[in-house]
Scaffold this active site. Structure first.
Site, mmCIF file in Angstrom:
data_model
loop_
_atom_site.group_PDB
_atom_site.id
_atom_site.type_symbol
_atom_site.label_atom_id
_atom_site.label_comp_id
_atom_site.label_asym_id
_atom_site.label_seq_id
_atom_site.Cartn_x
_atom_site.Cartn_y
_atom_site.Cartn_z
ATOM 1 N N HIS B 62 0.632 -1.076 -0.036
ATOM 2 C CA HIS B 62 0.045 0.115 0.017
ATOM 3 C C HIS B 62 0.793 1.168 -0.007
ATOM 4 O O HIS B 62 1.978 1.041 0.252
ATOM 5 C CB HIS B 62 -0.809 -0.057 1.245
ATOM 6 C CG HIS B 62 -0.640 0.143 2.415
ATOM 7 N ND1 HIS B 62 0.695 -0.811 3.035
ATOM 8 C CD2 HIS B 62 -0.543 0.985 3.707
ATOM 9 C CE1 HIS B 62 0.937 -0.502 4.079
ATOM 10 N NE2 HIS B 62 0.092 0.671 4.680
ATOM 11 N N HIS B 64 1.123 3.901 2.000
ATOM 12 C CA HIS B 64 1.699 4.721 3.227
ATOM 13 C C HIS B 64 3.269 4.428 2.967
ATOM 14 O O HIS B 64 3.838 3.441 2.686
ATOM 15 C CB HIS B 64 1.355 3.903 4.551
ATOM 16 C CG HIS B 64 -0.098 4.283 4.843
ATOM 17 N ND1 HIS B 64 -0.945 3.639 5.550
ATOM 18 C CD2 HIS B 64 -0.650 5.470 4.591
ATOM 19 C CE1 HIS B 64 -1.920 4.242 5.869
ATOM 20 N NE2 HIS B 64 -2.023 5.499 5.285
ATOM 21 N N ASP B 66 5.870 4.276 4.783
ATOM 22 C CA ASP B 66 6.606 3.530 5.619
ATOM 23 C C ASP B 66 6.762 2.332 4.549
ATOM 24 O O ASP B 66 7.763 1.219 5.051
ATOM 25 C CB ASP B 66 6.349 3.194 6.932
ATOM 26 C CG ASP B 66 5.083 2.883 7.233
ATOM 27 O OD1 ASP B 66 4.100 3.243 6.557
ATOM 28 O OD2 ASP B 66 4.670 2.075 8.054
ATOM 29 N N HIS B 67 6.012 1.981 3.784
ATOM 30 C CA HIS B 67 6.160 0.652 2.771
ATOM 31 C C HIS B 67 6.493 1.039 1.687
ATOM 32 O O HIS B 67 6.859 -0.026 0.649
ATOM 33 C CB HIS B 67 4.693 0.093 2.946
ATOM 34 C CG HIS B 67 4.161 -0.328 4.067
ATOM 35 N ND1 HIS B 67 4.066 -1.785 4.347
ATOM 36 C CD2 HIS B 67 3.925 0.296 5.163
ATOM 37 C CE1 HIS B 67 3.888 -1.911 5.756
ATOM 38 N NE2 HIS B 67 3.758 -0.490 6.209
ATOM 39 N N HIS B 142 -7.348 -1.953 5.379
ATOM 40 C CA HIS B 142 -6.552 -0.941 6.196
ATOM 41 C C HIS B 142 -7.094 0.548 5.776
ATOM 42 O O HIS B 142 -8.128 0.623 4.982
ATOM 43 C CB HIS B 142 -5.116 -1.043 5.496
ATOM 44 C CG HIS B 142 -4.059 -0.225 6.322
ATOM 45 N ND1 HIS B 142 -3.955 -0.116 7.599
ATOM 46 C CD2 HIS B 142 -3.135 0.718 6.027
ATOM 47 C CE1 HIS B 142 -3.037 0.641 8.065
ATOM 48 N NE2 HIS B 142 -2.283 1.122 6.955
ATOM 49 N N ASP B 212 -0.607 -3.931 5.773
ATOM 50 C CA ASP B 212 -0.915 -3.514 7.378
ATOM 51 C C ASP B 212 -2.512 -3.986 7.211
ATOM 52 O O ASP B 212 -3.182 -3.757 6.253
ATOM 53 C CB ASP B 212 -0.831 -2.208 7.718
ATOM 54 C CG ASP B 212 0.675 -1.894 7.710
ATOM 55 O OD1 ASP B 212 1.476 -2.591 7.574
ATOM 56 O OD2 ASP B 212 1.007 -0.662 7.912
ATOM 57 N N HIS B 270 6.292 -4.730 12.356
ATOM 58 C CA HIS B 270 5.692 -3.333 12.073
ATOM 59 C C HIS B 270 5.411 -3.042 13.411
ATOM 60 O O HIS B 270 4.169 -2.586 13.757
ATOM 61 C CB HIS B 270 4.432 -3.558 11.409
ATOM 62 C CG HIS B 270 3.922 -2.278 10.651
ATOM 63 N ND1 HIS B 270 2.878 -1.520 11.185
ATOM 64 C CD2 HIS B 270 4.106 -1.590 9.517
ATOM 65 C CE1 HIS B 270 2.717 -0.462 10.577
ATOM 66 N NE2 HIS B 270 3.507 -0.606 9.542
#
EC number: 3.1.26.11
Lengths: 305, 305
Positions: B62, B64, B66-67, B142, B212, B270
């Site tokens: 996805h 976000h 941090d990914h 999510h 997530d 995570h």
């Protein structure tokens, strides 16, 4: 007041396990100015325990990834940690589009104000000032639009020599003395010479950040007499042709600029990953300009008043 | 053949000086599959001396940051290092737009072929297969479109028991035996039962990557009996409400899914930056599902045949 530079990254385009992409923090008093923001900058800020929420301004020189791929992550972390202060972002055309798209797809509505200032990278122009400093662009010569930044403290007030001050002076007259004026009577005649009752002001410090650029002697007028000059030095002079071809500089060229501009100190950085040992770059620069240092991760350079 | 997972990052949204954003490399034979690519992934790959040019497929769960904030940097480095192999990129809508814009403004024309596969994150669907594995999406729950990935080895041939093989068998008949068929005569009568001359094939291994997601029991059918399940566990169960509100899971919830799906081993990761010590998360999960490990930086999980 502090005027202190902290280096977060020293690597050119490809990083290595222990050499990070370009980012530097200039601390002026309690305000932090971030110069470029390569991938991993937020972790480097944490590594060196730098309070990143104090960063007021971010300056991005150009849109090669090694100079800004850490920016979206830093902005996100500032948001997730509840930043309230506005953040001013100075960068070339395109940066706002990219960040807006990233924020849109992540569904993020920043909790603080992000003020974007699009730069004309081709001119030398004042882009920011507050009561302490002025910041100017310096046009670089690179493969894509790119500018450096000159951060210069404003002129400081002249300290008054109290024991020499006549008692007739009014508060507005004292202020005028601090800023270098003589005191005159109504007819315009000097009744008190400034230099008799004031001392020389403290030095106004300056830092010039030049990344990335082909060797460009036309930069000299902007760099003259700065306290600290950072100039990229991707290669040793043996690879001068490659430097020219890729719009980068050699350590020798950086030093030649520093010498010609009569700067106080030179920092070189943005090293090609081919140099496991940076000594040849440092030695090459020092042959031309002895007051050269390596801008490597974690190093701090203090400019005294 | 190796079927081995290497963890590059264990941190949730905000990283810390020693905890990186999500990224994992699954090695299957000599092919590397990269699952998510948080900021700093390229440096983690270098840290662990992983030959990143061998990565054939990248899967982004996805958008976000941090990914995926490490993806543009990794793609650039692959380019600067002269990659020749095509790279297949699987990700949600928007990723291609973002990368295209970044490449455009950096003036980069990749020297290798980047093949983008836009994912429908709401369905369970095969998105890749070669002679060894099939890869499927797993729909997560999510705040923005998000899917996990199931990587499953294909059925393996049944080893022939050479000493039991009659001499009349032709090469095509031997192939059919390897894939489980009996040998029949022209009338369709079985003349050789497969199970008499073959052994059970080696196990087909599987890995499910779930990041997530809010706790989602509807995932069970996709996860049943997998060898290795990675499931995010951002919080301990004490913060279950916060997990639910932020569309994340607790360590206990991850373990409950692992137990219900009867997986062989569970990895949790995570982690929220609030947990300096990860023991509480591990202990909480192990109370429900004993075969749980922490997916922390550098750890390797091997799945044997």
């Amino acid at each position: 007041m502090d005027f202190e530079l902290r280096i977060l990254g020293s690597s050119s385009a490809t990083p290595s396990a222990n050499r990070h992409h370009t980012a530097q923090v200039l601390t002026i008093g309690n305000q932090y100015h971030l110069l470029d923001c390569g991938e991993g900058t937020q972790m480097q800020l944490m590594q060196y325990k730098i309070k990143y929420q104090r960063i007021c301004n971010v300056y991005i020189s150009h849109l090669h990834g090694d100079h800004y791929f850490g920016l979206a992550g830093l902005l996100s972390t500032m948001h997730l940690k509840g930043r309230q202060l506005p953040l001013h972002l100075y960068g070339p055309p395109g940066l706002a589009d990219i960040l807006s798209l990233q924020l849109k797809y992540s569904g993020t509505n920043l909790c603080y104000k992000l003020v974007f200032h699009e730069l004309d990278t081709t001119v030398h122009k004042k882009i920011f000032e507050d009561k302490t400093v002025s910041v100017y662009t310096i046009p670089m010569e690179h493969r894509i639009p790119c500018c450096g930044f000159l951060i210069r403290e404003k002129q400081k007030p002249r300290p008054l020599i109290k024991e020499k001050l006549p008692s007739f002076l009014t508060p507005p007259q004292l202020v005028r003395l601090k800023w270098g004026e003589d005191i005159r009577d109504e007819q315009g005649n000097v009744v008190l010479h400034n230099k008799d009752v004031t001392m020389e002001p403290k030095r106004s410090r300056s830092y010039a950040y030049c990344a990335d650029s082909r060797y460009k002697p036309a930069l000299l007028p902007y760099l003259r007499h700065v306290d600290l000059l950072y100039h990229e030095a991707t290669f040793t002079d043996e690879l001068r042709e490659r430097a020219d071809y890729t719009f980068h500089s050699t350590a020798k060229q950086a030093a030649e600029l520093a010498a010609a501009a009569e700067v106080r100190q030179l920092l070189i950085g943005h090293f090609s990953v081919r140099y496991k040992d940076l000594t040849p770059l440092l030695e090459e620069a020092r042959e031309v300009f002895s007051k050269t240092e390596l801008a490597i991760e974690g190093s701090i350079f203090c400019i005294r008043e």
